[in-house]
Design a protein around this motif. Sequence first.
Motif, PDB file in Angstrom:
ATOM      1  N   GLY A 142      -8.244   5.852  -6.945  1.00  0.00           N
ATOM      2  CA  GLY A 142      -9.659   5.841  -6.609  1.00  0.00           C
ATOM      3  C   GLY A 142     -10.062   4.686  -5.706  1.00  0.00           C
ATOM      4  O   GLY A 142     -11.255   4.428  -5.526  1.00  0.00           O
ATOM      5  N   TYR A 143      -9.080   3.984  -5.131  1.00  0.00           N
ATOM      6  CA  TYR A 143      -9.402   2.848  -4.284  1.00  0.00           C
ATOM      7  C   TYR A 143      -9.484   3.268  -2.822  1.00  0.00           C
ATOM      8  O   TYR A 143      -8.697   4.076  -2.353  1.00  0.00           O
ATOM      9  N   ALA A 144     -10.440   2.663  -2.108  1.00  0.00           N
ATOM     10  CA  ALA A 144     -10.650   2.988  -0.694  1.00  0.00           C
ATOM     11  C   ALA A 144     -10.042   1.890   0.162  1.00  0.00           C
ATOM     12  O   ALA A 144     -10.732   1.020   0.661  1.00  0.00           O
ATOM     13  N   TRP A 145      -8.727   1.910   0.309  1.00  0.00           N
ATOM     14  CA  TRP A 145      -8.061   0.939   1.184  1.00  0.00           C
ATOM     15  C   TRP A 145      -8.255   1.389   2.626  1.00  0.00           C
ATOM     16  O   TRP A 145      -8.367   2.583   2.908  1.00  0.00           O
ATOM     17  N   PRO A 146      -8.280   0.414   3.563  1.00  0.00           N
ATOM     18  CA  PRO A 146      -8.540   0.788   4.965  1.00  0.00           C
ATOM     19  C   PRO A 146      -7.432   1.637   5.582  1.00  0.00           C
ATOM     20  O   PRO A 146      -6.258   1.452   5.259  1.00  0.00           O
ATOM     21  N   PHE A 147      -7.821   2.554   6.415  1.00  0.00           N
ATOM     22  CA  PHE A 147      -6.863   3.361   7.178  1.00  0.00           C
ATOM     23  C   PHE A 147      -7.633   3.998   8.327  1.00  0.00           C
ATOM     24  O   PHE A 147      -8.859   3.978   8.342  1.00  0.00           O
ATOM     25  N   ALA A 148      -6.920   4.569   9.280  1.00  0.00           N
ATOM     26  CA  ALA A 148      -7.572   5.404  10.298  1.00  0.00           C
ATOM     27  C   ALA A 148      -6.673   6.591  10.613  1.00  0.00           C
ATOM     28  O   ALA A 148      -7.006   7.723  10.291  1.00  0.00           O
ATOM     29  N   CYS A 149      -5.501   6.333  11.193  1.00  0.00           N
ATOM     30  CA  CYS A 149      -4.708   7.461  11.707  1.00  0.00           C
ATOM     31  C   CYS A 149      -3.862   8.144  10.642  1.00  0.00           C
ATOM     32  O   CYS A 149      -3.526   9.305  10.767  1.00  0.00           O
ATOM     33  N   ARG A 150      -3.470   7.425   9.607  1.00  0.00           N
ATOM     34  CA  ARG A 150      -2.574   7.900   8.551  1.00  0.00           C
ATOM     35  C   ARG A 150      -1.204   8.311   9.087  1.00  0.00           C
ATOM     36  O   ARG A 150      -0.455   9.011   8.404  1.00  0.00           O
ATOM     37  N   GLY A 151      -0.867   7.895  10.272  1.00  0.00           N
ATOM     38  CA  GLY A 151       0.417   8.316  10.843  1.00  0.00           C
ATOM     39  C   GLY A 151       1.219   7.178  11.441  1.00  0.00           C
ATOM     40  O   GLY A 151       2.098   7.408  12.264  1.00  0.00           O
ATOM     41  N   GLY A 152       0.933   5.951  11.067  1.00  0.00           N
ATOM     42  CA  GLY A 152       1.736   4.834  11.556  1.00  0.00           C
ATOM     43  C   GLY A 152       1.431   4.441  12.982  1.00  0.00           C
ATOM     44  O   GLY A 152       2.253   3.829  13.644  1.00  0.00           O
ATOM     45  N   ALA A 153       0.236   4.756  13.473  1.00  0.00           N
ATOM     46  CA  ALA A 153      -0.045   4.505  14.888  1.00  0.00           C
ATOM     47  C   ALA A 153      -1.177   3.521  15.152  1.00  0.00           C
ATOM     48  O   ALA A 153      -1.459   3.218  16.298  1.00  0.00           O
ATOM     49  N   CYS A 154      -1.861   2.999  14.104  1.00  0.00           N
ATOM     50  CA  CYS A 154      -3.057   2.197  14.409  1.00  0.00           C
ATOM     51  C   CYS A 154      -3.090   0.808  13.765  1.00  0.00           C
ATOM     52  O   CYS A 154      -3.878  -0.028  14.185  1.00  0.00           O
ATOM     53  N   THR A 155      -2.342   0.562  12.734  1.00  0.00           N
ATOM     54  CA  THR A 155      -2.292  -0.708  11.982  1.00  0.00           C
ATOM     55  C   THR A 155      -3.523  -1.000  11.119  1.00  0.00           C
ATOM     56  O   THR A 155      -3.596  -2.065  10.526  1.00  0.00           O
ATOM     57  N   ASN A 156      -4.476  -0.079  11.033  1.00  0.00           N
ATOM     58  CA  ASN A 156      -5.624  -0.328  10.149  1.00  0.00           C
ATOM     59  C   ASN A 156      -5.208  -0.480   8.685  1.00  0.00           C
ATOM     60  O   ASN A 156      -5.879  -1.136   7.908  1.00  0.00           O
ATOM     61  N   CYS A 157      -4.109   0.153   8.323  1.00  0.00           N
ATOM     62  CA  CYS A 157      -3.681   0.192   6.916  1.00  0.00           C
ATOM     63  C   CYS A 157      -2.715  -0.935   6.577  1.00  0.00           C
ATOM     64  O   CYS A 157      -2.080  -0.895   5.527  1.00  0.00           O
ATOM     65  N   ALA A 158      -2.600  -1.938   7.456  1.00  0.00           N
ATOM     66  CA  ALA A 158      -1.569  -2.970   7.270  1.00  0.00           C
ATOM     67  C   ALA A 158      -1.715  -3.710   5.941  1.00  0.00           C
ATOM     68  O   ALA A 158      -2.820  -4.015   5.488  1.00  0.00           O
ATOM     69  N   VAL A 159      -0.573  -3.982   5.331  1.00  0.00           N
ATOM     70  CA  VAL A 159      -0.494  -4.790   4.108  1.00  0.00           C
ATOM     71  C   VAL A 159       0.559  -5.871   4.339  1.00  0.00           C
ATOM     72  O   VAL A 159       1.398  -5.751   5.228  1.00  0.00           O
ATOM     73  N   ALA A 160       0.492  -6.925   3.521  1.00  0.00           N
ATOM     74  CA  ALA A 160       1.514  -7.971   3.567  1.00  0.00           C
ATOM     75  C   ALA A 160       2.308  -7.909   2.268  1.00  0.00           C
ATOM     76  O   ALA A 160       1.730  -7.917   1.179  1.00  0.00           O
ATOM     77  N   VAL A 161       3.619  -7.821   2.390  1.00  0.00           N
ATOM     78  CA  VAL A 161       4.484  -7.798   1.206  1.00  0.00           C
ATOM     79  C   VAL A 161       4.805  -9.243   0.841  1.00  0.00           C
ATOM     80  O   VAL A 161       5.468  -9.950   1.593  1.00  0.00           O
ATOM     81  N   VAL A 162       4.292  -9.674  -0.299  1.00  0.00           N
ATOM     82  CA  VAL A 162       4.511 -11.052  -0.743  1.00  0.00           C
ATOM     83  C   VAL A 162       5.792 -11.133  -1.576  1.00  0.00           C
ATOM     84  O   VAL A 162       6.501 -12.132  -1.564  1.00  0.00           O
ATOM     85  N   GLU A 163       6.090 -10.049  -2.294  1.00  0.00           N
ATOM     86  CA  GLU A 163       7.309  -9.992  -3.097  1.00  0.00           C
ATOM     87  C   GLU A 163       7.734  -8.545  -3.203  1.00  0.00           C
ATOM     88  O   GLU A 163       6.879  -7.665  -3.310  1.00  0.00           O
ATOM     89  N   GLY A 164       9.040  -8.281  -3.156  1.00  0.00           N
ATOM     90  CA  GLY A 164       9.539  -6.923  -3.292  1.00  0.00           C
ATOM     91  C   GLY A 164      10.049  -6.380  -1.971  1.00  0.00           C
ATOM     92  O   GLY A 164       9.935  -7.032  -0.930  1.00  0.00           O
ATOM     93  N   GLU A 165      10.623  -5.188  -2.036  1.00  0.00           N
ATOM     94  CA  GLU A 165      11.221  -4.557  -0.856  1.00  0.00           C
ATOM     95  C   GLU A 165      10.385  -3.367  -0.419  1.00  0.00           C
ATOM     96  O   GLU A 165      10.099  -2.475  -1.217  1.00  0.00           O
ATOM     97  N   MET A 166      10.021  -3.358   0.856  1.00  0.00           N
ATOM     98  CA  MET A 166       9.249  -2.234   1.396  1.00  0.00           C
ATOM     99  C   MET A 166       9.737  -1.980   2.823  1.00  0.00           C
ATOM    100  O   MET A 166       9.161  -2.485   3.786  1.00  0.00           O
ATOM    101  N   PRO A 167      10.843  -1.234   2.969  1.00  0.00           N
ATOM    102  CA  PRO A 167      11.433  -1.024   4.296  1.00  0.00           C
ATOM    103  C   PRO A 167      10.536  -0.183   5.188  1.00  0.00           C
ATOM    104  O   PRO A 167       9.762   0.650   4.707  1.00  0.00           O
ATOM    105  N   SER A 168      10.647  -0.396   6.497  1.00  0.00           N
ATOM    106  CA  SER A 168       9.934   0.429   7.472  1.00  0.00           C
ATOM    107  C   SER A 168      10.872   1.495   8.017  1.00  0.00           C
ATOM    108  O   SER A 168      12.080   1.288   8.049  1.00  0.00           O
TER     109      SER A 168
END
Length: 126
Positions: A56-82
């Motif tokens: 139910g959270y409204a995190w920022p996004f725009a394109c939903r397809g990896g093309a705009c960076t609106n949805c960017a997050v910073a990984v402080v701990e853990g693995e999140m490959p691109s």
Amino acid sequence: VKVEYLNYEVMADRLWELTDDDLFEKAADGGLSPEDYGEFYVRDSESLLEAAERQGYAWPFACRGGACTNCAVAVVEGEMPSPSSHILPKELHDRGIRLSCIVAPETDAKIVYNVKNLPAVQDLLL
Ligand code: FES
């Protein structure tokens, strides 16, 4: 996998830094609302953004397809490959910035969302 999340806007207000060793301890003790800090589980088939939305959270996004960076997050701990092709500048990727609309963590992770306004991100995207 389990994700602990924090809203970058809160960090900016409280002058917390991504490099603070005790960032998530401060967040846990900070009396923050569930929109700004908490944890949830990500299902295998979901992107991180989809998992946040399922809560139910409204995190920022725009394109939903990896093309705009609106949805960017910073990984402080853990693995999140691109995926092999993504639009993030290498310097941001090296700093743990990821696009939450196209990937999800592979391990339990600590994530700061809403980092589009992080100065380092702004500098490299403008
Ligand atoms: Fe555009 Fe994720 S919403 S890159």
